[in-house]
Design a protein around this motif. Sequence first.
Motif, PDB file in Angstrom:
ATOM      1  N   LEU A  82       0.713  -1.090   0.236  1.00 54.64           N
ATOM      2  CA  LEU A  82       0.681  -0.156   0.212  1.00 54.64           C
ATOM      3  C   LEU A  82       0.907   1.119  -0.305  1.00 54.64           C
ATOM      4  O   LEU A  82       0.363   2.252  -0.378  1.00 54.64           O
ATOM      5  N   TYR A  83       1.619   1.057   0.523  1.00 54.96           N
ATOM      6  CA  TYR A  83       3.018   2.356   0.949  1.00 54.96           C
ATOM      7  C   TYR A  83       3.819   3.215  -0.884  1.00 54.96           C
ATOM      8  O   TYR A  83       3.893   3.918  -1.007  1.00 54.96           O
ATOM      9  N   SER A  84       3.551   2.184  -1.734  1.00 52.55           N
ATOM     10  CA  SER A  84       3.962   2.163  -3.138  1.00 52.55           C
ATOM     11  C   SER A  84       3.200   2.699  -3.753  1.00 52.55           C
ATOM     12  O   SER A  84       3.917   3.891  -4.492  1.00 52.55           O
ATOM     13  N   VAL A  85       1.973   3.038  -3.166  1.00 54.23           N
ATOM     14  CA  VAL A  85       1.192   3.667  -4.243  1.00 54.23           C
ATOM     15  C   VAL A  85      -0.259   4.582  -3.211  1.00 54.23           C
ATOM     16  O   VAL A  85      -0.902   3.991  -2.769  1.00 54.23           O
ATOM     17  N   PRO A  86       0.602   5.751  -2.408  1.00 55.73           N
ATOM     18  CA  PRO A  86      -0.075   6.192  -1.746  1.00 55.73           C
ATOM     19  C   PRO A  86      -1.561   6.949  -1.741  1.00 55.73           C
ATOM     20  O   PRO A  86      -2.078   7.052  -3.201  1.00 55.73           O
ATOM     21  N   GLY A  87      -2.241   6.483  -1.459  1.00 59.20           N
ATOM     22  CA  GLY A  87      -4.462   6.474  -1.334  1.00 59.20           C
ATOM     23  C   GLY A  87      -4.683   6.117  -1.975  1.00 59.20           C
ATOM     24  O   GLY A  87      -6.005   5.926  -2.487  1.00 59.20           O
ATOM     25  N   SER A  88      -3.749   4.765  -2.277  1.00 60.81           N
ATOM     26  CA  SER A  88      -4.564   3.482  -2.919  1.00 60.81           C
ATOM     27  C   SER A  88      -5.951   3.259  -2.763  1.00 60.81           C
ATOM     28  O   SER A  88      -6.058   2.451  -1.671  1.00 60.81           O
TER      29      SER A  88
END
Length: 122
Positions: free
Chosen positions: A25-31
């Motif tokens: 989840l941290y690789s695409v913030p707000g995903s």
Amino acid sequence: MLLLLHRYFSWDDGLVHYVAISTELYSVPGSTATGVGVFSQHAWLKEDLAKANANRQAVPWIVVHGHRSLYCSCDGDCDAGALELRAALEKLFFDNGVDLYLNGKKTCNSFVSATACPTVAL
């Protein structure tokens, strides 16, 4: 489908409070592709670690595990991802006394010391 809704969770087992997080989840913030975002996980994690840290008398160890590395020393192919995670999680882990972080992304051995807040002398 149920598993996709629970990408982060925690439980106590004996003297250990375990926390599972989705580092993806941290690789695409707000995903919101999976129905959960990094911001909701981070808010939950902050609250969970604070409660666990306050409960040290009963459950003295805190172990967090996720897929990606916070530190990378192998060959440079995970440096950017490790920097993102470190920026998001290192201070939170340090402030709440996380005793151990386990991950399984890289397949090489690294031995490090003084990783959290690198200016701290051991």
